[in-house]
Design a protein around this motif. Structure first.
Motif, mmCIF file in Angstrom:
data_model
loop_
_atom_site.group_PDB
_atom_site.id
_atom_site.type_symbol
_atom_site.label_atom_id
_atom_site.label_comp_id
_atom_site.label_asym_id
_atom_site.label_seq_id
_atom_site.Cartn_x
_atom_site.Cartn_y
_atom_site.Cartn_z
ATOM 1 N N ARG A 145 3.388 2.607 2.733
ATOM 2 C CA ARG A 145 2.790 2.767 4.054
ATOM 3 C C ARG A 145 3.074 1.573 4.918
ATOM 4 O O ARG A 145 3.410 0.544 4.498
ATOM 5 C CB ARG A 145 1.286 2.967 3.941
ATOM 6 N N SER B 47 -2.772 0.666 -4.139
ATOM 7 C CA SER B 47 -2.612 -0.675 -3.607
ATOM 8 C C SER B 47 -2.167 -1.576 -4.747
ATOM 9 O O SER B 47 -2.816 -1.605 -5.797
ATOM 10 C CB SER B 47 -3.940 -1.165 -3.032
ATOM 11 N N LEU C 229 4.833 8.779 -4.400
ATOM 12 C CA LEU C 229 4.158 7.935 -3.414
ATOM 13 C C LEU C 229 5.186 7.306 -2.485
ATOM 14 O O LEU C 229 6.315 7.011 -2.891
ATOM 15 C CB LEU C 229 3.352 6.845 -4.108
ATOM 16 N N THR D 98 0.848 -1.189 0.000
ATOM 17 C CA THR D 98 0.000 0.000 0.000
ATOM 18 C C THR D 98 0.886 1.242 0.000
ATOM 19 O O THR D 98 1.871 1.308 0.730
ATOM 20 C CB THR D 98 -0.907 -0.004 1.245
ATOM 21 N N TRP D 99 0.509 2.217 -0.811
ATOM 22 C CA TRP D 99 1.287 3.437 -0.991
ATOM 23 C C TRP D 99 0.362 4.642 -0.842
ATOM 24 O O TRP D 99 -0.835 4.550 -1.127
ATOM 25 C CB TRP D 99 1.914 3.459 -2.383
ATOM 26 N N SER D 100 0.910 5.790 -0.462
ATOM 27 C CA SER D 100 0.134 7.029 -0.432
ATOM 28 C C SER D 100 1.071 8.200 -0.694
ATOM 29 O O SER D 100 2.292 8.088 -0.545
ATOM 30 C CB SER D 100 -0.584 7.196 0.908
ATOM 31 N N ARG E 210 -3.989 14.255 -3.950
ATOM 32 C CA ARG E 210 -3.717 13.306 -2.856
ATOM 33 C C ARG E 210 -4.088 11.933 -3.402
ATOM 34 O O ARG E 210 -5.145 11.780 -4.012
ATOM 35 C CB ARG E 210 -4.545 13.610 -1.608
ATOM 36 N N CYS E 211 -3.216 10.937 -3.163
ATOM 37 C CA CYS E 211 -3.427 9.625 -3.782
ATOM 38 C C CYS E 211 -3.175 8.481 -2.804
ATOM 39 O O CYS E 211 -2.370 8.597 -1.874
ATOM 40 C CB CYS E 211 -2.479 9.446 -4.959
ATOM 41 N N ARG E 212 -3.862 7.373 -3.093
ATOM 42 C CA ARG E 212 -3.654 6.085 -2.418
ATOM 43 C C ARG E 212 -3.545 5.025 -3.499
ATOM 44 O O ARG E 212 -4.320 5.029 -4.456
ATOM 45 C CB ARG E 212 -4.825 5.741 -1.508
ATOM 46 N N THR F 63 -6.373 5.622 -6.466
ATOM 47 C CA THR F 63 -7.381 6.665 -6.334
ATOM 48 C C THR F 63 -6.670 7.978 -6.041
ATOM 49 O O THR F 63 -5.858 8.045 -5.114
ATOM 50 C CB THR F 63 -8.364 6.343 -5.187
ATOM 51 N N CYS F 64 -6.971 9.002 -6.833
ATOM 52 C CA CYS F 64 -6.402 10.328 -6.631
ATOM 53 C C CYS F 64 -7.513 11.368 -6.711
ATOM 54 O O CYS F 64 -8.475 11.200 -7.465
ATOM 55 C CB CYS F 64 -5.371 10.655 -7.706
#
Length: 167
Positions: free
Chosen positions: A167, A64, A164, A42-44, A60-62, A79-80
């Motif tokens: 996490r 997986s 990114l 998982t990254w953000s 802002r992004c997430r 998702t951004c």
């Protein structure tokens, strides 16, 4: 015919040298390691979305990344969102011998298409194509940091740059 005599220690050194040369040669012939392995998890983070009228918005992004097998299969969810834009991207990609190939969907715009490109080491270069959208993308993963650059064509969005962190 001349016979070469070797002491036990010289024979051992010669055998070790031949064994190490043999291993080095077989490592060079081994299949390339998939870059997907380093992406798992998982990254953000965030980045910047630029438009054709010169506007820039902070994103802002997430992300997986689910990696299967020995790294030859990847499922991505990204998702951004910014003040004016949101995109929700999913893709399934396969890696084989340096080539990547797969499909993608973007839920908020009901768009989908194919993805193809090349991957080597920590770097991926790909082209996403669909009926209503196309883009070139570049992705580099180094340790716990990933950079993504997306260059869409045919939209008012001219570029997306992301940084990114795992996490």
């Amino acid at each position: 015919m001349e016979v070469i005599k070797m002491s036990g220690s010289n024979l051992t050194r010669t055998a070790l040298l031949l064994a190490s040369l043999s291993l080095a040669g077989s490592a060079a012939l081994a299949a390339p390691v998939s870059p997907f392995v380093a992406m798992a998890g998982t990254w953000s983070g965030g980045g910047v979305l630029s438009t054709s009228d010169g506007q820039r918005e902070q994103l802002r992004c997430r992300a997986s990344y689910n990696v299967a097998g020995a790294g030859e299969q990847l499922r991505l969810n990204l998702t951004c969102a910014s003040e004016s834009y949101k995109f929700d991207l999913a893709s399934e990609v396969e890696y084989s011998g340096g080539a990547i190939r797969g499909s993608w969907t973007e839920a908020s715009r009901n768009a989908s298409g194919t993805l193809s490109g090349r991957a080597a080491g920590d770097h991926v270069e790909a082209a996403a194509r669909g009926d209503s959208f196309s883009a070139n993308l570049s992705l580099t993963t180094r340790g716990g940091r990933q950079t993504v650059s997306i260059q869409p064509q045919g939209t008012n969005v001219t570029s997306v740059s992301l940084a990114l962190n795992r996490r």
